[in-house]
Design a protein around this motif. Structure first.
Motif, short mmCIF file in Angstrom:
data_model
loop_
_atom_site.label_atom_id
_atom_site.label_comp_id
_atom_site.label_asym_id
_atom_site.label_seq_id
_atom_site.Cartn_x
_atom_site.Cartn_y
_atom_site.Cartn_z
N GLY A 170 -19.66 -24.08 6.08
CA GLY A 170 -19.73 -23.79 4.66
C GLY A 170 -20.28 -24.92 3.81
O GLY A 170 -20.27 -24.84 2.59
N VAL A 171 -20.77 -25.98 4.43
CA VAL A 171 -21.30 -27.12 3.67
C VAL A 171 -22.77 -26.90 3.31
O VAL A 171 -23.17 -27.14 2.18
N CYS A 172 -23.58 -26.48 4.23
CA CYS A 172 -24.98 -26.09 4.00
C CYS A 172 -25.80 -27.07 3.16
O CYS A 172 -26.16 -26.80 2.03
N ALA A 173 -26.08 -28.22 3.73
CA ALA A 173 -26.97 -29.20 3.10
C ALA A 173 -27.86 -29.78 4.18
O ALA A 173 -27.37 -30.29 5.18
N LEU A 174 -29.18 -29.66 3.98
CA LEU A 174 -30.13 -30.13 4.98
C LEU A 174 -30.50 -31.59 4.71
O LEU A 174 -30.70 -31.99 3.57
N ASP A 175 -30.61 -32.36 5.80
CA ASP A 175 -31.02 -33.76 5.68
C ASP A 175 -32.54 -33.85 5.75
O ASP A 175 -33.25 -32.84 5.77
N GLU A 176 -33.06 -35.07 5.82
CA GLU A 176 -34.51 -35.27 5.83
C GLU A 176 -35.19 -34.76 7.10
O GLU A 176 -36.40 -34.58 7.13
N GLN A 177 -34.43 -34.48 8.16
CA GLN A 177 -34.99 -33.89 9.38
C GLN A 177 -34.85 -32.37 9.40
O GLN A 177 -35.06 -31.74 10.44
N ASP A 178 -34.44 -31.77 8.27
CA ASP A 178 -34.24 -30.32 8.16
C ASP A 178 -33.08 -29.85 9.03
O ASP A 178 -33.08 -28.75 9.56
N LEU A 179 -32.07 -30.71 9.18
CA LEU A 179 -30.86 -30.36 9.93
C LEU A 179 -29.68 -30.34 8.97
O LEU A 179 -29.54 -31.23 8.13
N CYS A 180 -28.83 -29.34 9.11
CA CYS A 180 -27.63 -29.26 8.28
C CYS A 180 -26.73 -30.46 8.61
O CYS A 180 -26.47 -30.75 9.78
N ILE A 181 -26.23 -31.12 7.58
CA ILE A 181 -25.39 -32.30 7.80
C ILE A 181 -24.03 -31.94 8.38
O ILE A 181 -23.35 -32.80 8.92
N ALA A 182 -23.65 -30.67 8.30
CA ALA A 182 -22.34 -30.25 8.81
C ALA A 182 -22.43 -29.61 10.20
O ALA A 182 -21.79 -30.08 11.13
N CYS A 183 -23.24 -28.57 10.35
CA CYS A 183 -23.27 -27.84 11.63
C CYS A 183 -24.37 -28.31 12.56
O CYS A 183 -24.40 -27.92 13.73
N ARG A 184 -25.32 -29.13 12.05
CA ARG A 184 -26.41 -29.71 12.83
C ARG A 184 -27.45 -28.68 13.30
O ARG A 184 -28.20 -28.94 14.22
N ARG A 185 -27.50 -27.51 12.66
CA ARG A 185 -28.57 -26.55 12.95
C ARG A 185 -29.75 -26.83 12.02
O ARG A 185 -29.58 -27.33 10.91
N SER A 186 -30.94 -26.47 12.48
CA SER A 186 -32.13 -26.59 11.63
C SER A 186 -32.12 -25.47 10.60
O SER A 186 -31.42 -24.46 10.76
N GLY A 187 -32.93 -25.65 9.57
CA GLY A 187 -33.04 -24.59 8.56
C GLY A 187 -33.47 -23.27 9.17
O GLY A 187 -32.94 -22.21 8.81
N MET A 188 -34.38 -23.32 10.13
CA MET A 188 -34.86 -22.09 10.78
C MET A 188 -33.76 -21.46 11.63
O MET A 188 -33.60 -20.24 11.64
N GLU A 189 -33.00 -22.29 12.33
CA GLU A 189 -31.89 -21.76 13.15
C GLU A 189 -30.85 -21.09 12.27
O GLU A 189 -30.30 -20.04 12.64
N ILE A 190 -30.59 -21.67 11.11
CA ILE A 190 -29.64 -21.06 10.17
C ILE A 190 -30.18 -19.72 9.69
O ILE A 190 -29.47 -18.71 9.69
N ALA A 191 -31.45 -19.70 9.29
CA ALA A 191 -32.06 -18.49 8.75
C ALA A 191 -32.12 -17.37 9.77
O ALA A 191 -31.95 -16.19 9.43
N GLU A 192 -32.33 -17.70 11.05
CA GLU A 192 -32.51 -16.68 12.08
C GLU A 192 -31.23 -16.34 12.84
O GLU A 192 -31.24 -15.46 13.71
N TRP A 193 -30.12 -17.01 12.55
CA TRP A 193 -28.88 -16.82 13.31
C TRP A 193 -28.49 -15.34 13.40
O TRP A 193 -28.11 -14.86 14.47
N GLY A 194 -28.59 -14.61 12.34
CA GLY A 194 -28.16 -13.22 12.31
C GLY A 194 -28.95 -12.28 13.20
O GLY A 194 -28.47 -11.21 13.56
N VAL A 195 -30.16 -12.66 13.58
CA VAL A 195 -30.99 -11.80 14.43
C VAL A 195 -31.14 -12.35 15.84
O VAL A 195 -31.82 -11.74 16.67
#
Length: 65
Positions: free
Chosen positions: A14-39
């Protein structure tokens, strides 16, 4: 009777903040991995969990020296 497996849960905290490498600072998924998780299939989600573990290990190694 068919065997029903438990779906792979999201690592989201529930933190959802991307760092400079496009990785979430909490769950360590990339922005694309977060966006595509549901499919993603459960197999793909488990692959992402492997990537998360690798990223966490790399983070620990960076911090320790």
């Amino acid at each position: 009777m068919t065997e029903q497996s438990t779906p792979v849960r999201s690592p989201c905290t529930g933190v959802c903040a991307l760092d400079e490498q496009d990785l979430c600072i909490a769950c360590r998924r990339s922005g694309m991995e977060i966006a595509e998780w549901g499919v993603m299939s459960d197999e793909q989600k488990l692959e992402v969990y492997s990537l998360i573990r690798e990223r966490e290990l790399a983070d620990k190694q960076k911090r320790s020296g």
